[in-house]
Design an enzyme around this catalytic site. Structure first.
Site, short mmCIF file in Angstrom:
data_model
loop_
_atom_site.label_atom_id
_atom_site.label_comp_id
_atom_site.label_asym_id
_atom_site.label_seq_id
_atom_site.Cartn_x
_atom_site.Cartn_y
_atom_site.Cartn_z
N GLY A 112 -1.54 1.81 10.11
CA GLY A 112 -2.38 2.17 8.98
C GLY A 112 -1.95 3.51 8.40
O GLY A 112 -1.27 4.31 9.05
N CYS A 113 -2.36 3.76 7.16
CA CYS A 113 -1.90 4.97 6.47
C CYS A 113 -2.43 6.25 7.12
O CYS A 113 -1.67 7.19 7.38
CB CYS A 113 -2.26 4.92 4.99
SG CYS A 113 -3.99 4.56 4.66
#
Lengths: 330, 330, 330, 330
Positions: free
Chosen positions: B145-146
Site C-alpha cells: 500500500g502507498c
C-alpha cells in the site's frame, strides 16, 4: 465606545483584526497604523474599505502615530522583532499578536527567535491570553501563536491525565500563516500542489507550548497548499481517564470551541474564515494511543479572533462579541 | 519481449501501470482489461492513447479475458474484494496492486477490510514485494500500500535501532490515493481548500506496516487537496545509533530512494509524477525524538512504479527500467 | 415571522439557502426537506447544525412534506427535472433555484435541458427574479442561473449601448457550481490542478442570457480548481457611450453590486463566501473593445443569496437582510 | 555533442530548459549561468541535481561568464530588460526566451514593455521561432511568449479563413508563468483559491500576436491557482471554410500539437509537465461563432520545450529530441 488602534494593519493579522473590530458592537476604529501605507486611504489596502458604511474609515498613519494616538486598546500586528522593540503605551490594553511578549525568560528570544530581546526587563508584565485555558490577567496581553493555540486547546484540559513524555504533535497550516511578506517559501509556484514540512523539530511555537503545558512536545509543522486553516494532530497516552469526557466537560459551555461527536473528525472546511475551533478524539486500534485533533483558522482563532476574544475577556464583554462564528457554508 | 496484461486498466493505478508498461523497453502490452470499458478502443480512457506510436494499443477486453490471455505478467489493478475473489493465472508473474494478498492471515481481511477472504488457503503463496526492504520472492507478488511503502522505506532500515513502543506516523496523501470511484469524500467540493483526517487510528495500512516491521505503529492519514503525492512523518526514538547514518548506508546504491542532506526536507513537489522517494531526517531540539519523513507519489512509488520495480526484480531487469525518475521540473 | 421551507436542503444551494435563512431577522425555518436525509436530525447534514442556538432546527422531512407544510416561502433547491415536475404550493412565495421555470417557452427545455417540461402550461406564471436588473413581479420566482446572473449584471445596464452582434462571454466557475452529485467531472482527481472548458457553445445558461438580454451572446464556461466563485469576462463594443459611466450610474445605490475603480479588476478572493458582486471595466489598447468583468460567488449571488434577495424584494424587506456581505477577510 | 550554456538557469524557464538539455541526446551541458547562484554547485538550485548521473553537472557561473564560454548554443532565460541589454555571442545559436528580441520595431519596447531598447539596431537580425507556424530562420532566435504560442498555434493556420475584426482571446495561465521573482501577485496567499484577470487589454503578448498574425486580437489574461498550464479560448468567425478541417490538416504530421476529436475539449491536466499542446474546436449553437481552444504548459511548449524545439529545427535534429511528450499520467 472603546477606541481601538491597530499597528501593522496592512499585514494578514492586521487586516483580519480590522475586520473584527469593524464588526464589534463596542469597539470603534480610532487609528490604522502601517508604515508602508501611511498617508493613504483605507481602501489602498482593500477596495472593500472604500464602500458603503465604511467610507469613514480613517487614513493610514505610521505605526508610531497609531501607538501614540491615545486609543483604549492597541493591537500590535507586527513582526516579532519590531513588536519587541516598541515601548508599549503607558495606559490602555495592548494585545500583541506577535511572539515578542510570550515568554518571561528573555533567553528564549535569542535561542528560538534569533534576536536579543531589547526590552527584557518588561517581559514579566505581560500575560499569555488564551481565553479557554489561560485567560489574560492584565492589560498587557501576549496573544498565542497559531500552532500553540491549537495544541493548547487540545492538550491543556488533559495535561494532567496523560503521560508527559513522548507526546507528539504533527501540524499543518494554510500558508497565510507565513504572513504577507515576500519570500521564496510563500511563492505560489512553490506552494501550489505541494506540501512541505518546515522548521522540523525547531519551530518557535514548541517552547511556547512547553511553557504553557509544563512539559515539552515534539512539534513538526507542514505548509499546506490552502489559504487558511490549521490542523494539529496530537498523539498522547492516557493515564487511564476517559480523555473525551474531560475535553467535553471542559468545553461544554464554550461558544468558540466544539468537541465533535465520536467518529467525526475536524476538517479545515468547517472552520475556515471563522474564529471557532473543532476538536475530535480517537483511539488507535493497534496501540491504544489517543489522537486528539484540533482544527482552527490560523488567522481567526489562531490570531485576530483570539485577540478580540482577549479584549472581550478584559472588558467583560460577551465571549463572542465581534467574532465570526455563524453559518453553515458548504 | 515479455507480454503484459493489465486488469482494471481504467482506474488510477491501472492507467499509471499502463503508462510505465508503454515506457518499458522489455515489456509489451498484450491485453488491457476493464469491465466498464470492454469493447472500446484505448483512447476511450484517455485521448492521448489514440496518438502517434500508440495507435496500435489493443482495445479493452473484460478483466476475466485479460487474465486468461496467456500473458507473462499480469497486473491486478482492482478493488480489494474483487482481486481477492479472482483465481490467479496458473503460470506467469502476477502483481496485485490491491490489498487482497498482503496478509498470510485471512482474519485480517475480516477485521480490517470488512470482508471474508474467499481464497484464504492460497494467501501464503504470495510474497510482499517492496524491493528496497523486502524484495518479492516468488511469482505471486503483493504490491504494498502507498502509506505502507512510505513508512516502511523510512522505518525498516532502522527498525532494530529504535524504541519499538510509541512510534507515531502522521501521514497525508493526495486524493488520487482514494481511487477513481465516485464517493462524497472524493468530491472536489469537499476536497478543495480542505484537509481532512480519515480512518483515524483504523486505516488498513496499519496492520500491513505492523506485519512488515514486526511491531505496530500509530498511523493517522489525512486527505490533502492535491492530486498526487504522499508524505509520511514518522516519530521515533533512537536506541543510540545515528539513524541518519543507517538510512544513508541502506540507500547508498538506490536509484529510487534518496536520503536528503541534513536540513533539507522532502516535499511533494519534487516527487510528484515520479517513481522515486525522498527521505529526510531531523532531530527535535526539545525532546530528542528523531523525525524521519518520507515523500513519494502515491500512484508512482506508492503503486504503479513499485509494481514495475517488482517485475524488474523478478526478471532481473535494471532496477529503474520503465520507471519515471528523470528530470528537474519546477 | 415568515415561515420558510427548503426543499432539497442537502444540496449545495439548499445548504447555503439554509445558512441565509438562519441569519435572516424576519425568516423562520419551518421545514427542511431532503429525500435522502428525511427522518434524520439537521446535524446529519453538517455537525455545526447541532450546536448552540441551532439545536432547535427541525429534522429533515421529505421534499413533498416540506412543500405541503404550509410555509409562507418555499425554496426549491432541486434538480431541473425534479423541480419541473412538482406542483408548486397554491399559495405563498416560491423561489425555484433550478432552471425549471426560467423560460416561458417550453421548447427550450427539450432543446437545451434534455427533457420535456411536464408543466408547460404553468410556465408563464413565473417571473425571472434578478433584483438589480429584472426584479421579480409575482409570487412564483425563477431564480437566475449563476453564469446568467454574472453576465446580466455586467451587460443588462449597457445592453442598449453596445453592438448586439459579436458579444463574447468567457466564464469560469468554482466547482460547487456543478452541484453535490457524484460524477467523474466533479471528482477531485480530475478537478485539482486542472482547468477544463465544458459544454462549449452549448451551455443552458446561454438561452437564459439571450432571453433576458434580447440578443444572444457566445458563452464558454470553464471549470476551475476552486471551491467557490465565478468570473464572467464579457467582450463588447460600445456604440459610443462611456460604458463605465452607465454601469456606475446603474449600481450607484446598490449594496450588493460594486463597480470597481479604474484599473482594479474583480477577483474571486474578495467575493467568495459573500452575496455581493464586483464589476470591473477595461478598454483594450489595440482593438477598442470594452471588457466588462463580473465576479460573484456561484453559491451566493449566483444562487442562495439571490434567492433571499428575491424574497426581500417581494416582502419589501431591506435589500440586504439575511445576506452575507460584510468584512474584509484576506 | 553540441555544447550548451544557459544564462538565468535559476529561474523557472532556465530550470526547465536545463531539464530538457539533460534529456537531449545531442546536447551537452557546458555552462550554467546565474548571477545569484554563481560559485555554488548545481544542487543549490535543486537537490535532485546532486544525484546519480547528474553529479557531474558544472557549478553555477555568472551569466556573463556563461555567455562568454564558447558554447554552441546559448539559452537566455533572463528578464526582458536584462536580455535586451546583453551583447549576444558573435557566433553560435542564441535562443532568447524573454521578449527582448521579438519585435523588429524598437518602439514596441517603450510602449508595451516600459523600457527603451538598448540594442535597437540589432533587432532585425533576430527571427521569431515558433516551429509549427513560423520556424526560425537564423542563428538568433526569439522564442515566443506563452500566451502568444497558444494563440498562434490556434489561429495562424486559419488566419486567412476568419473575419479579422472582432477576434477575442480569453486566456488563463498557471502562476509559474509570472516567474520566480517575489511580488505580491505571486504570493500564495493571493493566488490560492483565487482567479484574477491582469493587464486586461494591455498585456505585452497582444502586440506579439498582432505582429505574427497580421491583425490585432483582444487578449485578456487571467492568473489561475494552478502551478502550470495555460489555456487560450479564442472566439473567431469563419468566412465559410471548415476550420476544423484546416487545423487537422495543418497539424496532421505534428508530434507536438494534437487536434482533439469533435466534442473533446483541451484541459490542463493532460498537457502539464509536457511540451505538447492540444487544440479543440467547437461551434456555438446560438451565434455560429467558432471557438478554438489551445492548452499547453506555460513552461513547456510555452517556454523551454519550444526553445529546445527551435534548436532541433536549426540543427536538423528530430522534431521531438529532448522534449517531454510521453505518457498517460492521470
Amino acid at each position: 465606545m472603546i477606541k481601538v488602534a491597530i499597528a501593522g494593519a496592512s499585514g494578514y493579522a492586521g487586516q483580519e483584526t480590522l475586520d473584527r473590530v469593524l464588526a464589534h458592537p463596542a469597539l470603534e476604529l480610532w487609528a490604522l497604523g502601517s508604515d508602508t501605507l501611511a498617508g493613504r486611504p483605507a481602501d489602498a489596502l482593500d477596495p472593500r474599505l472604500g464602500r458603503n458604511g465604511w467610507r469613514s474609515i480613517p487614513r493610514f498613519i505610521t505605526n508610531e502615530a497609531a501607538l501614540a494616538c491615545g486609543a483604549d486598546v492597541v493591537f500590535l500586528c507586527l513582526g516579532h522583532e519590531e513588536a519587541a522593540s516598541l515601548e508599549p503605551p503607558a495606559r490602555g490594553v495592548v494585545v500583541d499578536l506577535s511572539g515578542a511578549h510570550r515568554f518571561a525568560d528573555p533567553s528564549v528570544y535569542e535561542s528560538w527567535y534569533g534576536f536579543e530581546h531589547p526590552k527584557a526587563l518588561g517581559l514579566e508584565q505581560w500575560s499569555y491570553g488564551l481565553p479557554e485555558v489561560s485567560p489574560p490577567t492584565g492589560r498587557l496581553i501576549a496573544n498565542p501563536g497559531c500552532y500553540a493555540t491549537a495544541v493548547l486547546l487540545a492538550l491543556t484540559p488533559i495535561a494532567d491525565e496523560i503521560e508527559r513524555s513522548g507526546v507528539v504533535v504533527d501540524a499543518m497550516s494554510g500558508m497565510t500563516g507565513a504572513g504577507r511578506g515576500l519570500k521564496p517559501s510563500s511563492h505560489a509556484g512553490t506552494v501550489l500542489e505541494n506540501v512541505a514540512p518546515y522548521r522540523v523539530g525547531e519551530h518557535q511555537h514548541a517552547p511556547e507550548i512547553a511553557e504553557a503545558l509544563g512539559f515539552p512536545v515534539t512539534l513538526v509543522p507542514h505548509l499546506l497548499p490552502v489559504r487558511r486553516g490549521l490542523l494539529a494532530t496530537c498523539f498522547v497516552r492516557s493515564r487511564g481517564v476517559d480523555l473525551r469526557e474531560v475535553l467535553e466537560g471542559h468545553y461544554a459551555e464554550s461558544h468558540v470551541v466544539t468537541v465533535l461527536p465520536e467518529g467525526v473528525a475536524p476538517e479545515l472546511g468547517r472552520i475556515q474564515q471563522t474564529d471557532g475551533a473543532e476538536i475530535g478524539i480517537f483511539e488507535d486500534r493497534l496501540t491504544g494511543i489517543t489522537i486528539v485533533i484540533c482544527a482552527l483558522d490560523n488567522l481567526g482563532k489562531g490570531a485576530a479572533g483570539q485577540a478580540i476574544q482577549n479584549v472581550n475577556v478584559v472588558y467583560g464583554f460577551e465571549e463572542t462579541s465581534g467574532l465570526r462564528l455563524s453559518g453553515v457554508l458548504v
